[in-house]
Design a protein around this motif. Structure first.
Motif, short mmCIF file in Angstrom:
data_model
loop_
_atom_site.label_atom_id
_atom_site.label_comp_id
_atom_site.label_asym_id
_atom_site.label_seq_id
_atom_site.Cartn_x
_atom_site.Cartn_y
_atom_site.Cartn_z
N TYR A 1 3.22 -1.78 -6.27
CA TYR A 1 3.10 -0.75 -5.23
C TYR A 1 2.19 0.36 -5.73
CZ TYR A 1 4.55 3.55 -2.80
OH TYR A 1 4.57 4.74 -2.13
N GLU A 2 1.26 0.77 -4.87
CA GLU A 2 0.37 1.87 -5.20
C GLU A 2 0.87 3.14 -4.51
OE1 GLU A 2 -1.92 2.11 -7.34
OE2 GLU A 2 -1.93 0.00 -7.93
N SER A 3 1.35 4.11 -5.30
CA SER A 3 1.93 5.33 -4.74
C SER A 3 0.88 6.36 -4.33
CB SER A 3 2.89 5.96 -5.76
OG SER A 3 2.20 6.29 -6.95
N THR A 4 -0.37 6.08 -4.64
CA THR A 4 -1.47 6.94 -4.19
C THR A 4 -2.46 6.08 -3.41
OG1 THR A 4 -2.69 6.60 -6.26
CG2 THR A 4 -1.24 8.53 -6.13
N ASP A 5 -3.25 6.73 -2.59
CA ASP A 5 -4.22 6.02 -1.77
C ASP A 5 -5.47 5.72 -2.60
OD1 ASP A 5 -5.79 4.93 0.16
OD2 ASP A 5 -5.72 6.64 1.53
N GLY B 1 6.42 2.41 0.43
CA GLY B 1 7.20 2.64 -0.79
C GLY B 1 8.64 2.20 -0.67
N LEU C 1 -7.58 -1.94 -3.39
CA LEU C 1 -6.38 -2.73 -3.09
C LEU C 1 -6.74 -4.20 -2.92
CD1 LEU C 1 -4.52 -0.37 -0.60
CD2 LEU C 1 -3.65 -1.14 -2.82
N SER D 1 0.66 -4.71 4.36
CA SER D 1 0.13 -3.45 4.87
C SER D 1 0.31 -3.38 6.38
CB SER D 1 -1.36 -3.33 4.53
OG SER D 1 -1.91 -2.12 5.02
N ASP E 1 0.83 -1.21 0.00
CA ASP E 1 0.00 0.00 0.00
C ASP E 1 0.87 1.26 0.00
OD1 ASP E 1 0.79 0.55 2.63
OD2 ASP E 1 -1.06 -0.23 3.52
N VAL E 2 0.22 2.40 0.01
CA VAL E 2 0.88 3.68 -0.20
C VAL E 2 1.94 4.00 0.85
CG1 VAL E 2 -0.88 4.96 1.08
CG2 VAL E 2 0.41 6.11 -0.73
N HIS E 3 1.86 3.37 2.01
CA HIS E 3 2.77 3.69 3.10
C HIS E 3 4.07 2.87 3.07
CE1 HIS E 3 -0.47 6.03 4.79
NE2 HIS E 3 -1.26 4.98 4.75
#
Length: 248
Positions: free
Chosen positions: A114-118, A99, A124, A137, A95-97
């Motif tokens: 990896y998702e760089s935005t929420d 990276g 997800l 996560s 998740d976004v946290h």
């Protein structure tokens, strides 16, 4: 709840998820509603099922999450056994946290989307199911979602400890310098002519081994700016073999 009372004992590894009153070695008394499953009960007490190993009744042996507890039951909730087997290849979604963890996994050749935005928990979870990826996560709520293909709580907020946690839990095969840390694409060998337009002044005179990402087209070469990355890879390989298993 006004149903039957049972005793639940949580493994020490799971104490981070439950209140202090429920961490006693002898277990905690819990009143159920008489119809909810054991899996639902464990989650209602704060522990995502992604973190649960065996559920063991003192008198009944191993229990399924679908078991409905009865009055007087005494049940132990164990943590997952490490390394944890997966139903498919070790592929991850972060998740976004997370990276920094994603980049370090990619540096080691581990498939880490990896998702760089929420984009939200629902999206997800759907991506985890669609792509058959383990959702990593620190969001406990996300790990409660039923749609997940598989999931794991990341216990530390420190990237180096997070990396150890994931490698120790899943033992993914390692192939350093084979993935793009930027987009997770696979790298292929490249000629100087193919990467020349991405090189800094003087680089083409100092290096002769290059790679290109098959996804985003980013060029890679072993330069002095990679000393810190080299140190990360060397440290991991001292402690884990290329199968991802921890050395003795």
């Amino acid at each position: 709840m006004d149903g039957p009372e049972i005793i639940v004992r949580f493994a020490p590894e799971l104490h981070v998820f439950v209140s202090a009153a429920r961490r006693a070695a002898e277990g905690a008394r819990v009143r159920t509603d008489g119809s909810s499953t054991l899996g639902h009960l464990v989650e209602s007490l704060g522990v995502p099922l992604t973190e649960v190993g065996r559920l063991v009744g003192d008198d009944a042996g191993e229990l399924a999450p679908s078991y409905v507890p009865a009055a007087g039951d005494s049940i132990g909730v164990e943590a997952v056994v490490r390394p944890q087997a997966l139903p498919g290849p070790a592929r991850f979604l972060l998740d976004v946290h997370l990276g920094t963890l994603a980049r370090r996994l990619r540096l080691l050749g581990v498939d880490a989307a990896y998702e760089s935005t929420d984009i939200g928990d629902a999206a997800l979870a759907a991506q985890s199911a669609r792509e058959e990826r383990v959702m990593l996560s620190r969001d406990r709520g996300l790990l409660h979602r039923r749609e997940l293909w598989a999931g794991a709580y990341v216990y530390s907020h420190r990237p180096e400890e997070q990396l150890d946690d994931v490698l120790g839990r899943f033992a993914p095969p390692l192939a350093p310098w084979t993935r793009c840390v930027n987009c997770n694409g696979e790298l292929r060998p490249a000629s100087l002519d193919e990467v020349r337009d991405q090189l800094r002044a003087g680089t083409e005179r100092s290096y002769d081994t290059f790679s290109l990402c098959t996804g985003c087209g980013r060029a890679y070469w072993r330069g002095a700016h990679q000393d810190a990355l080299n140190d990360i890879v060397a440290d991991v390989l001292r402690r884990y073999d290329m199968t991802g298993s921890q050395r003795g």
